[in-house]
Design an enzyme around this catalytic site. Structure first.
Site, PDB file in Angstrom:
ATOM      1  CG  PHE A  80      -5.114  -4.767   3.814  1.00  0.00           C
ATOM      2  CD1 PHE A  80      -3.919  -4.858   4.353  1.00  0.00           C
ATOM      3  CD2 PHE A  80      -5.584  -3.375   3.473  1.00  0.00           C
ATOM      4  CE1 PHE A  80      -2.993  -3.971   4.466  1.00  0.00           C
ATOM      5  CE2 PHE A  80      -4.749  -2.281   3.609  1.00  0.00           C
ATOM      6  CZ  PHE A  80      -3.238  -2.537   3.821  1.00  0.00           C
TER       7      PHE A  80
ATOM      8  NE  ARG B  62       3.248   5.247   3.357  1.00  0.00           N
ATOM      9  CZ  ARG B  62       3.617   4.649   2.128  1.00  0.00           C
ATOM     10  NH1 ARG B  62       2.492   4.924   1.166  1.00  0.00           N
ATOM     11  NH2 ARG B  62       4.607   4.401   1.611  1.00  0.00           N
TER      12      ARG B  62
ATOM     13  CD  GLU C 213      -5.080   2.700   1.523  1.00  0.00           C
ATOM     14  OE1 GLU C 213      -4.906   3.320   0.751  1.00  0.00           O
ATOM     15  OE2 GLU C 213      -4.377   1.835   2.193  1.00  0.00           O
TER      16      GLU C 213
ATOM     17  CD  GLU D  99      -5.540  -8.184   0.160  1.00  0.00           C
ATOM     18  OE1 GLU D  99      -5.374  -8.881   1.149  1.00  0.00           O
ATOM     19  OE2 GLU D  99      -5.072  -6.948   0.277  1.00  0.00           O
TER      20      GLU D  99
ATOM     21  CE  LYS E  34      -1.661   1.013  -4.858  1.00  0.00           C
ATOM     22  NZ  LYS E  34      -1.984   2.172  -4.288  1.00  0.00           N
TER      23      LYS E  34
ATOM     24  NE  ARG F  25      -0.930  -0.524   4.982  1.00  0.00           N
ATOM     25  CZ  ARG F  25       0.246  -1.068   4.470  1.00  0.00           C
ATOM     26  NH1 ARG F  25       0.843  -0.418   3.520  1.00  0.00           N
ATOM     27  NH2 ARG F  25       0.854  -2.188   4.957  1.00  0.00           N
TER      28      ARG F  25
ATOM     29  CE  LYS G 158       3.493   0.849  -5.417  1.00  0.00           C
ATOM     30  NZ  LYS G 158       3.466   1.707  -4.444  1.00  0.00           N
TER      31      LYS G 158
END
Length: 322
Positions: free
Chosen positions: A135, A77, A104, A55, A57, A62, A214
């Site tokens: 997501f 988060r 996000e 995906e 970024k 978040r 990531k």
């Protein structure tokens, strides 16, 4: 990008979706509170193969949405409820049953997500430009989905969007299959922040895991040093400029990326070109600055340039003299 068939996990159908709802009703449990998010491990190269999906970024906040009838919560988060800031996004999820969605919040500026623009919107109390890329799906109609495979959760999330006609500012985060490095190169060309790669068969775990990787894109350039901030043995920060035609304008500072020994070497070099005043075309107020002739150039890695024209997330890589 070429699609590869995943042998272990098939996409969920509408029939699967209905069956899951029937099972959920028979085994209905109370929806939990804030769930600590799963985090990705930083890597230098994206994985390839049919065990992974990839995906884009996003450069935003978040947010974990809890939808339960007219009760809506938007957890950061760290578990803070920011529903007043994101009420418009939460309102896009008109669902007949409880759900917990991971995603996000972003602002898209000039074709990509821009964190500085997002901060400006939030500071002004505005929501018009906010978008939410969903997501992951953690909870649905009394059923905890965290032990379900990654790909199955994504397929169920996509079905949720399609079945209930969820529209912007909420969007489903698409993914690609196959060679993650190719997607990463495409993301770099488009000046995106990077990609996140996820194992298709992995459950959702509330920690930093190897199931999510990531890979970040970075930019590298050289900028004339126009000043510095002293520390006891070296430099605490370098002030940088950028030549724009005949003007030398301020573009920000860098304060990381050197050892104590290297810091002392930088200080020794810059002491040889100290100037009584700034050489910037438009002077800026920096009370702790020691100004220098712009004869040394700092090589710097940085994430992007903010809407104010300043370097973001910069790190020092080297110093050369003109």
């Amino acid at each position: 990008m070429k699609k590869v068939k995943l042998p272990a996990v098939r996409p969920l159908t509408a029939g699967d979706f209905c069956e899951l709802r029937r099972v959920a009703k028979r085994t209905r449990a109370a929806m939990p509170g804030f769930i600590k998010p799963q985090l990705a491990t930083l890597k230098t190269k994206a994985p390839a193969g049919e065990d992974w999906i990839h995906e884009i970024k996003y450069d935003g906040y978040r947010i974990q949405l809890h939808i339960d009838g007219d009760t809506r919560k938007a957890f950061t988060r760290n578990g803070h409820d920011w529903i007043k800031r994101f009420s418009t996004i939460a309102g896009a999820f008109d669902l007949p049953y409880p759900a917990i969605i991971d995603g996000e919040v972003v602002v898209v500026h000039e074709g990509r997500t821009n964190f500085s623009e997002l901060q400006a919107e939030l500071a002004g109390g505005r929501q018009d430009r906010l978008q939410y890329y969903a997501f992951d799906l953690l909870w649905l109609d009394g059923q905890d989905l965290r032990k379900t495979s990654q790909l199955a959760r994504k397929e169920l999330l996509k079905e949720l969007f399609e079945t209930h006609c969820i529209e912007p500012p909420a969007l489903y985060s698409e993914h690609a299959e196959g060679d993650g490095h190719e997607l990463f190169k495409a993301a770099a060309r488009l000046n995106f922040e990077g990609i996140v790669s996820k194992r298709v068969d992995a459950p959702y775990r509330s920690e930093r895991t190897e199931a999510w990787w990531k890979v970040k894109t970075v930019h590298r350039d050289t900028f004339p040093v126009v000043g510095f901030v002293k520390d006891p043995s070296g430099v605490a920060a370098l002030y940088l400029g950028k030549q724009d035609g005949k003007e030398l304008r301020y573009i920000g500072k860098v304060g990381t990326g050197w050892s104590r020994t290297r810091s002392a070497e930088i200080r020794k070099a810059l002491n040889t070109v100290v100037s009584p005043k700034t050489k910037l075309t438009r002077p800026i107020r920096k009370p702790k600055a020691t100004w220098v002739e712009p004869l040394f150039f700092a090589e710097v890695e940085y994430r992007d340039i903010t809407s104010e024209g300043l370097l973001r997330a910069s790190s020092f890589r080297g110093l050369t003299r003109k």
